[in-house]
Motif scaffolding. Sequence first.
Motif, PDB file in Angstrom:
ATOM      1  N   SER A  71       0.834  -1.200   0.000  1.00  0.00           N
ATOM      2  CA  SER A  71       0.000   0.000   0.000  1.00  0.00           C
ATOM      3  C   SER A  71       0.870   1.251   0.000  1.00  0.00           C
ATOM      4  N   PHE A  72       0.450   2.224  -0.791  1.00  0.00           N
ATOM      5  CA  PHE A  72       1.152   3.500  -0.913  1.00  0.00           C
ATOM      6  C   PHE A  72       0.111   4.604  -0.781  1.00  0.00           C
ATOM      7  N   TYR A  73       0.515   5.771  -0.268  1.00  0.00           N
ATOM      8  CA  TYR A  73      -0.472   6.843  -0.159  1.00  0.00           C
ATOM      9  C   TYR A  73      -0.436   7.819  -1.330  1.00  0.00           C
ATOM     10  N   ALA A  74       0.537   7.662  -2.246  1.00  0.00           N
ATOM     11  CA  ALA A  74       0.591   8.519  -3.438  1.00  0.00           C
ATOM     12  C   ALA A  74       1.559   7.924  -4.449  1.00  0.00           C
ATOM     13  N   PRO A  75       1.282   8.118  -5.743  1.00  0.00           N
ATOM     14  CA  PRO A  75       2.256   7.713  -6.758  1.00  0.00           C
ATOM     15  C   PRO A  75       3.419   8.708  -6.759  1.00  0.00           C
ATOM     16  N   SER A  76       4.547   8.306  -7.326  1.00  0.00           N
ATOM     17  CA  SER A  76       5.694   9.212  -7.371  1.00  0.00           C
ATOM     18  C   SER A  76       5.389  10.434  -8.239  1.00  0.00           C
ATOM     19  N   GLU A  77       4.661  10.241  -9.305  1.00  0.00           N
ATOM     20  CA  GLU A  77       4.182  11.325 -10.172  1.00  0.00           C
ATOM     21  C   GLU A  77       2.758  10.971 -10.582  1.00  0.00           C
ATOM     22  N   SER A  78       1.824  11.896 -10.430  1.00  0.00           N
ATOM     23  CA  SER A  78       0.430  11.582 -10.755  1.00  0.00           C
ATOM     24  C   SER A  78       0.249  11.204 -12.221  1.00  0.00           C
ATOM     25  N   ASP A  79       1.103  11.730 -13.114  1.00  0.00           N
ATOM     26  CA  ASP A  79       1.005  11.405 -14.538  1.00  0.00           C
ATOM     27  C   ASP A  79       1.453   9.984 -14.853  1.00  0.00           C
ATOM     28  N   ASN A  80       2.081   9.291 -13.896  1.00  0.00           N
ATOM     29  CA  ASN A  80       2.599   7.948 -14.151  1.00  0.00           C
ATOM     30  C   ASN A  80       1.545   6.869 -13.974  1.00  0.00           C
ATOM     31  N   VAL A  81       0.399   7.233 -13.407  1.00  0.00           N
ATOM     32  CA  VAL A  81      -0.706   6.291 -13.262  1.00  0.00           C
ATOM     33  C   VAL A  81      -1.965   6.887 -13.884  1.00  0.00           C
ATOM     34  N   THR A  82      -2.850   5.994 -14.284  1.00  0.00           N
ATOM     35  CA  THR A  82      -4.152   6.379 -14.816  1.00  0.00           C
ATOM     36  C   THR A  82      -5.206   5.783 -13.888  1.00  0.00           C
ATOM     37  N   LEU A  83      -6.204   6.574 -13.536  1.00  0.00           N
ATOM     38  CA  LEU A  83      -7.280   6.109 -12.661  1.00  0.00           C
ATOM     39  C   LEU A  83      -8.548   5.957 -13.490  1.00  0.00           C
ATOM     40  N   ILE A  84      -9.186   4.791 -13.352  1.00  0.00           N
ATOM     41  CA  ILE A  84     -10.356   4.453 -14.164  1.00  0.00           C
ATOM     42  C   ILE A  84     -11.450   3.893 -13.258  1.00  0.00           C
ATOM     43  N   THR A  85     -12.682   4.289 -13.479  1.00  0.00           N
ATOM     44  CA  THR A  85     -13.791   3.709 -12.729  1.00  0.00           C
ATOM     45  C   THR A  85     -13.946   2.248 -13.113  1.00  0.00           C
ATOM     46  N   ASP A  86     -13.972   1.385 -12.097  1.00  0.00           N
ATOM     47  CA  ASP A  86     -14.071  -0.067 -12.278  1.00  0.00           C
ATOM     48  C   ASP A  86     -15.400  -0.520 -11.685  1.00  0.00           C
ATOM     49  N   ARG A  87     -16.282  -1.032 -12.510  1.00  0.00           N
ATOM     50  CA  ARG A  87     -17.611  -1.478 -12.058  1.00  0.00           C
ATOM     51  C   ARG A  87     -17.748  -2.993 -12.064  1.00  0.00           C
ATOM     52  N   THR A  88     -16.628  -3.717 -12.040  1.00  0.00           N
ATOM     53  CA  THR A  88     -16.681  -5.175 -12.042  1.00  0.00           C
ATOM     54  C   THR A  88     -17.003  -5.709 -10.658  1.00  0.00           C
ATOM     55  N   LEU A  89     -17.371  -6.961 -10.595  1.00  0.00           N
ATOM     56  CA  LEU A  89     -17.647  -7.677  -9.341  1.00  0.00           C
ATOM     57  C   LEU A  89     -18.740  -7.034  -8.501  1.00  0.00           C
ATOM     58  N   GLY A  90     -19.646  -6.291  -9.143  1.00  0.00           N
ATOM     59  CA  GLY A  90     -20.776  -5.699  -8.436  1.00  0.00           C
ATOM     60  C   GLY A  90     -20.398  -4.549  -7.520  1.00  0.00           C
ATOM     61  N   MET A  91     -19.216  -3.967  -7.734  1.00  0.00           N
ATOM     62  CA  MET A  91     -18.746  -2.848  -6.912  1.00  0.00           C
ATOM     63  C   MET A  91     -18.359  -1.688  -7.819  1.00  0.00           C
ATOM     64  N   VAL A  92     -18.218  -0.509  -7.209  1.00  0.00           N
ATOM     65  CA  VAL A  92     -17.645   0.628  -7.917  1.00  0.00           C
ATOM     66  C   VAL A  92     -16.352   0.975  -7.190  1.00  0.00           C
ATOM     67  N   ARG A  93     -15.244   0.800  -7.914  1.00  0.00           N
ATOM     68  CA  ARG A  93     -13.925   1.082  -7.351  1.00  0.00           C
ATOM     69  C   ARG A  93     -13.146   1.922  -8.358  1.00  0.00           C
ATOM     70  N   ILE A  94     -11.995   2.406  -7.934  1.00  0.00           N
ATOM     71  CA  ILE A  94     -11.120   3.142  -8.837  1.00  0.00           C
ATOM     72  C   ILE A  94      -9.901   2.270  -9.124  1.00  0.00           C
ATOM     73  N   GLU A  95      -9.792   1.850 -10.373  1.00  0.00           N
ATOM     74  CA  GLU A  95      -8.671   1.025 -10.808  1.00  0.00           C
ATOM     75  C   GLU A  95      -7.454   1.904 -11.070  1.00  0.00           C
ATOM     76  N   VAL A  96      -6.277   1.384 -10.731  1.00  0.00           N
ATOM     77  CA  VAL A  96      -5.014   2.060 -10.998  1.00  0.00           C
ATOM     78  C   VAL A  96      -4.310   1.304 -12.118  1.00  0.00           C
ATOM     79  N   ARG A  97      -3.967   2.028 -13.188  1.00  0.00           N
ATOM     80  CA  ARG A  97      -3.267   1.431 -14.326  1.00  0.00           C
ATOM     81  C   ARG A  97      -1.983   2.211 -14.578  1.00  0.00           C
TER      82      ARG A  97
END
Length: 136
Positions: A71-97
């Motif tokens: 677990s991390f509380y922040a990426p090293s650079e926000s541009d290095n990750v993409t956040l996407i809404t994930d609606r799989t498994l009957g939940m709404v989460r934020i996927e990190v790519r």
Amino acid sequence: MSQPKTVKSEEQWRAELDPLAYAVLRESATERPYTGEYTDTTTEGVYSCRACGVELFRSQTKFASHCGWPSFYAPSESDNVTLITDRTLGMVRIEVRCAGCDSHLGHVFEGEGYPTPTDQRYCINSVSLTLAPTAG
């Protein structure tokens, strides 16, 4: 600063990644909790994407969440990750790519009450990372 994009065919990814890494990074699977190489490590260094090498996190933002994954509380650079809404498994989460190769890394959660500067928990699969220890 946006990352250059790494584009490969699924056959190329499959040839380069072991089966678990391929399942997590390219098919959005999740490794079993408490089994990952970096879950409890306290080694200082830089965590990068196992698939393309883009820097993702630094050890200074890693914390013990006791959730079964690093677990991390922040990426090293926000541009290095993409956040996407994930609606799989009957939940709404934020996927990190990974912004460099669009590989699945894990999910980010907010408002869980961890004593971190961002109140975020980037819950990341160990198999999606490599760690380059800081010299010294």
